[in-house]
Design an enzyme around this catalytic site. Sequence first.
Site, PDB file in Angstrom:
ATOM      1  N   SER A 124       0.820  -1.214   0.000  1.00  0.00           N
ATOM      2  CA  SER A 124       0.000   0.000   0.000  1.00  0.00           C
ATOM      3  C   SER A 124       0.853   1.264   0.000  1.00  0.00           C
ATOM      4  O   SER A 124       1.942   1.306   0.587  1.00  0.00           O
ATOM      5  CB  SER A 124      -0.886  -0.012   1.250  1.00  0.00           C
ATOM      6  OG  SER A 124      -1.431   1.264   1.465  1.00  0.00           O
ATOM      7  N   TYR A 148      -2.010   5.336  -4.331  1.00  0.00           N
ATOM      8  CA  TYR A 148      -3.074   6.319  -4.149  1.00  0.00           C
ATOM      9  C   TYR A 148      -2.624   7.577  -4.860  1.00  0.00           C
ATOM     10  O   TYR A 148      -1.607   8.169  -4.496  1.00  0.00           O
ATOM     11  CB  TYR A 148      -3.314   6.590  -2.657  1.00  0.00           C
ATOM     12  CG  TYR A 148      -4.261   5.603  -2.013  1.00  0.00           C
ATOM     13  CD1 TYR A 148      -5.428   5.229  -2.661  1.00  0.00           C
ATOM     14  CD2 TYR A 148      -3.989   5.049  -0.775  1.00  0.00           C
ATOM     15  CE1 TYR A 148      -6.299   4.318  -2.091  1.00  0.00           C
ATOM     16  CE2 TYR A 148      -4.861   4.136  -0.194  1.00  0.00           C
ATOM     17  CZ  TYR A 148      -6.007   3.779  -0.865  1.00  0.00           C
ATOM     18  OH  TYR A 148      -6.871   2.879  -0.312  1.00  0.00           O
ATOM     19  N   THR A 174      -5.482   2.320  -7.195  1.00  0.00           N
ATOM     20  CA  THR A 174      -6.789   2.148  -6.552  1.00  0.00           C
ATOM     21  C   THR A 174      -7.694   3.302  -6.972  1.00  0.00           C
ATOM     22  O   THR A 174      -7.342   4.475  -6.804  1.00  0.00           O
ATOM     23  CB  THR A 174      -6.633   2.089  -5.024  1.00  0.00           C
ATOM     24  OG1 THR A 174      -5.831   0.946  -4.720  1.00  0.00           O
ATOM     25  CG2 THR A 174      -7.974   1.957  -4.324  1.00  0.00           C
ATOM     26  N   HIS A 277     -13.272  -2.828  -2.077  1.00  0.00           N
ATOM     27  CA  HIS A 277     -12.429  -2.353  -0.989  1.00  0.00           C
ATOM     28  C   HIS A 277     -12.831  -3.027   0.335  1.00  0.00           C
ATOM     29  O   HIS A 277     -12.746  -2.419   1.399  1.00  0.00           O
ATOM     30  CB  HIS A 277     -12.531  -0.835  -0.869  1.00  0.00           C
ATOM     31  CG  HIS A 277     -11.273  -0.151  -0.434  1.00  0.00           C
ATOM     32  ND1 HIS A 277     -10.465   0.540  -1.290  1.00  0.00           N
ATOM     33  CD2 HIS A 277     -10.685  -0.044   0.784  1.00  0.00           C
ATOM     34  CE1 HIS A 277      -9.450   1.072  -0.614  1.00  0.00           C
ATOM     35  NE2 HIS A 277      -9.556   0.726   0.652  1.00  0.00           N
ATOM     36  N   SER A 309     -12.392  -9.000  -1.731  1.00  0.00           N
ATOM     37  CA  SER A 309     -13.522  -8.587  -0.897  1.00  0.00           C
ATOM     38  C   SER A 309     -14.366  -9.797  -0.486  1.00  0.00           C
ATOM     39  O   SER A 309     -15.217 -10.268  -1.249  1.00  0.00           O
ATOM     40  CB  SER A 309     -14.410  -7.531  -1.561  1.00  0.00           C
ATOM     41  OG  SER A 309     -13.643  -6.353  -1.835  1.00  0.00           O
TER      42      SER A 309
END
Length: 386
Positions: A124, A148, A174, A277, A309
């Site tokens: 991430s 991001y 994302t 998500h 998910s």
Amino acid sequence: MTNTTDGDLLLKNITAQAPFPICFADLEKTVAEKIAAGPFGYIRSGAGGEQTLHNNRAAFKKYSIVPRFLNDVSNVDTSIHLFGKTYPTPLLFAPVGMNGMVHDEGELAVVRAAQHLNIPYIQSTVSTYALEEVAEAAPTATKWFQLYWSTNEAIAYSMAARAEAAGFEAIVLTIDTVMLGWREEDVRNQFSPLKLGYAKGNYMNDPVFTASLPDDSFESYVQGVLQNVFHPTLNWEHVRELKRRTNLPILLKGILHAEDARLAIDNGIDGIIVSNHGGRQLDGVIGSLDALPAIVETVNGQIPIILDSGVYRGMDALKALALGADAVAIGRPFVYGLALNGQQGVEKVMTNLYDELKVSIALAGVTSVKGLRNITLVKIDGTEDK
Ligand SMILES: Cc1cc2nc3c(=O)[nH]c(=O)nc-3n(C[C@H](O)[C@H](O)[C@H](O)COP(=O)(O)O)c2cc1C
Ligand SMILES: CCCCCCC(=O)C(=O)O
């Protein structure tokens, strides 16, 4: 991980020691007892009234398989191919931010597990450790970088370039987090992992980000991340620009509509992650498995489809693969493993998922992941998430 189907994969879980939680419900319960309410609530919860969190699980329960027998299943090939590489399992680590919240080694422990199991790891943007530290901790792991997009685009390009230089093999952009979802549990708990410093890794090691701060105070870092991490104007032109700026394959994470999957292909995207998500963004959204069939039909094998998910057991993975996903990504389960026992806990969770998947493929009368596409699946609507 071997590809031979052992007679009893469960036996290795029957030990003299206290058992490691065997299923997602046990894992969640054990972690709830171990860590504080703030971080637990942040990880567990979904947005709004948690309808989507519920939809994700309910979607899997709508499908039942009709197995076939008398088809030698002594050797099950669970391997998959993605972007020119072969992996022993169809599992990936979904990008999960701020792992330092539950374990001091954070992302380093997870990437070491990924390396040991040869499972692709997606780091991430909002990590506790910097991508360079992650690369050093597990040099031979397959690593992808989740981006991001930043309001200051120079930061986004800088992070993508750093990832490429550090040996990351893909960028996962994302697209469903242009602003943070409505997360009531965090308000109840008055909890923000950002404000506890858990997202410092990539930001505080980014020269473009640090140069943009007025000073080197903690408050400036928090404000800097908040100003940059969400990007409401994100659109297809940004995607095209990112493609021009990196040599790496790009995946879009958060696709739920078949038309967006088609646009992804039209814009030269290399893969998609069908995801809501984990129910943490827009509440009231379709379960990600429910979104899969229409997307599979549109994509028609042109680019890989990964689903996440609500994949909490091997049988869930089987159903997603049978419905046309090329692989599945795991979120909360591995975070709980990390909280319980660091790298070993992560490995245990992923191995249990894999073992259940392998035994399920064999018991369905199939001997490969691709073979799952041909099994009989019956859809029963209106089931309850129990
Ligand atoms: C605590 C937590 C943090 C997350 N952080 C990120 C993130 O930084 N970037 C991202 O793209 N998705 C993030 N996600 C979403 C996951 O990548 C994934 O889509 C989701 O967890 C899948 O659902 P599951 O938890 O039911 O497996 C996060 C999820 C959780 C639970
Ligand atoms: C630093 C602000 C929170 C970033 C969002 C992380 C995420 O994707 C999630 O919690 O879900």
